[in-house]
Motif scaffolding. Structure first.
Motif, mmCIF file in Angstrom:
data_model
loop_
_atom_site.group_PDB
_atom_site.id
_atom_site.type_symbol
_atom_site.label_atom_id
_atom_site.label_comp_id
_atom_site.label_asym_id
_atom_site.label_seq_id
_atom_site.Cartn_x
_atom_site.Cartn_y
_atom_site.Cartn_z
ATOM 1 N N ARG A 23 37.990 26.442 14.672
ATOM 2 C CA ARG A 23 37.771 27.480 13.672
ATOM 3 C C ARG A 23 38.355 28.814 14.111
ATOM 4 N NH1 ARG A 23 33.978 26.209 9.454
ATOM 5 N NH2 ARG A 23 34.621 24.079 9.055
ATOM 6 N N ASN A 32 29.153 24.426 10.375
ATOM 7 C CA ASN A 32 29.932 25.161 11.383
ATOM 8 C C ASN A 32 29.677 26.659 11.341
ATOM 9 O OD1 ASN A 32 31.347 22.554 10.775
ATOM 10 N ND2 ASN A 32 32.629 23.227 12.469
ATOM 11 N N THR A 79 33.658 26.820 16.640
ATOM 12 C CA THR A 79 33.457 25.377 16.822
ATOM 13 C C THR A 79 34.800 24.667 16.925
ATOM 14 O OG1 THR A 79 33.311 25.135 14.412
ATOM 15 C CG2 THR A 79 31.239 25.283 15.636
ATOM 16 N N LYS A 88 23.593 17.110 9.760
ATOM 17 C CA LYS A 88 24.720 17.896 9.261
ATOM 18 C C LYS A 88 24.948 17.712 7.763
ATOM 19 C CE LYS A 88 29.764 18.262 9.740
ATOM 20 N NZ LYS A 88 30.113 17.717 8.407
#
Length: 419
Positions: free
Chosen positions: A139, A189, A293, A379
């Motif tokens: 990211r 994230n 991340t 998640k």
């Protein structure tokens, strides 16, 4: 002797017939039209090299992929090869559904050209390669230069405080918002990065297995993101946004900031001039650190496959240097072969932001605890439901943190008990 020859010829003919009837099923779960077309191209080369073998590609929309694939498996509709996200690996490997790729990797001519990180992450479960990563997703922050200039923001924000202030100024423009919030599928994230950055630490658990998620620092990070939304610095409907919506929100000029992996470049580069946007390191927290991340995805072979050698050949085609570079140029991930670094594509201006972030000692790449068998549900289900409630004010940031900490503590302590 004549009978033996006739029998041998008949067997060979039958073998050829069997080969001609062979169909491999391949499931892709991180889908887009561009990715699917690229996959068809690589698969087409495999079919040409293996006459009589066909590959049926099953594309599941990412927002529903976790549930849809689980339903397929429950119904016995198990493919030969599947695209495996890092967050699903532990779940399926620990339940005996994935074939070890170690025997194949030991003989593969390209194993030695894989980056060490690729093999390390592929062996995340029981130190066994139940998946071969095809690329890495790191990211970084996209920013719209024109919107920042129009809002009177002199330079891209380097800290969380500067970021919030810049988002506020952009949001004051008619019809514009600061941040493309991913409140729907795949939004974990952002929560993890901002939580860790405010906490100044990306440690997910204490030694006894208790989660750090509801510690003071992490709660500050979750609160920061919730406040960003509540203050109107992200589009109101972004509470439901997934990947396609946040990327479209950025290239359409709706919002000025987008945290994403290199795969977002595919759609953005097609719709924006290179000089109109930039890519920078994620904003840093109070202690001068940031924790972007880093994720990965790859290809796995299902243990139930009746054509394992042929399935490995398909993975070879997908994961070999040629196929891997072709795939990642279209998916935006960073390739797993060391030879790819010499490709001019990865030396281009668009990738400088990610390489700068990788070189920044205060930008610490963070791997989420995907080794937990329960992480996929966390998640792709629990996080979405609870975070949306927090964004809408139905639960407090502390209650959100407590729910996550409770779930993760149980999962981690279960994991530790098995050791």
């Amino acid at each position: 002797m004549k009978r033996l020859l006739t029998a041998a010829l008949f067997a060979a003919m039958m073998s050829g017939t069997a080969l001609a009837d062979t169909t491999l099923k391949l499931v892709e779960v991180i889908t887009s039209p561009e990715r699917t077309e690229t996959l068809k191209s690589i698969v087409g080369k495999f079919e040409a090299a293996n006459p009589g073998t066909k590959v049926e590609i099953i594309s599941l929309p990412w927002g529903e992929a976790f549930q849809k694939f689980a339903t397929m498996v429950s119904a016995g509709e198990i493919p030969d090869v599947m695209e495996m996200p890092d967050t699903w690996l532990s779940l399926y490997a620990n339940n005996g559904m994935l074939e070890s790729l170690e025997p194949y990797l030991s003989k593969w001519e390209h194993t030695t050209s894989l980056t060490g990180r690729a093999l390390e992450l592929g062996r995340d479960v029981n130190d066994t390669a139940y998946m071969l990563p095809y690329g890495f997703y790191l990211r970084a922050m996209f920013y719209n230069k024109k919107l920042l200039e129009e809002a009177g923001v002199g330079e891209p924000p380097k800290t969380m405080d500067e970021f919030a202030e810049a988002a506020k100024k952009v949001s004051a423009l008619p019809g514009k918002s600061g941040y493309c919030l991913r409140g729907g599928p795949g939004g974990l994230n952002g929560w993890m990065m901002f939580g860790a950055t405010m906490a100044g630490d990306n440690k997910f658990f204490n030694e006894d297995g208790t989660s750090t998620m509801n510690s003071e620092g992490w709660v500050k990070g979750l609160t920061w993101l919730i406040d960003l939304y509540k203050n109107g610095y992200a589009p109101k409907d972004s509470v439901n946004w997934g990947f396609n919506e946040i990327v479209a929100g950025f290239y359409s000029g709706t919002c000025a900031f987008l945290d994403q992996d290199p795969d977002a470049l595919i759609a953005i580069a097609e719709r924006m001039k290179a000089e109109d946007y930039g890519i920078m390191t994620m904003p840093k927290g109070p202690d001068g650190k940031t924790f972007p991340t880093i994720g990965f995805a790859g290809w796995s072979m299902m243990a139930a496959s009746e054509n394992k050698d042929l399935s490995w050949k398909l993975i070879e085609q997908l994961e070999g240097p040629e196929g891997n570079v072709e795939w990642n140029k279209r998916t935006g991930a960073l390739p797993v072969h060391t030879s790819a670094e010499k490709d001019p594509f990865y030396a281009s201006e668009q990738f400088k932001g990610w390489f700068a972030e990788l070189e920044d000692k205060d930008a610490v790449p963070t791997v989420m605890p995907t080794y937990l068998e329960e992480f996929a549900f966390f998640k792709d289900s629990l996080v979405i439901q609870t975070s949306q409630k927090a964004l809408l004010g139905e639960i407090t940031p502390q209650e959100l943190a407590d729910q996550w900490a409770d779930y993760l503590t149980k999962a981690q302590q279960k994991h530790l008990a098995k050791k």
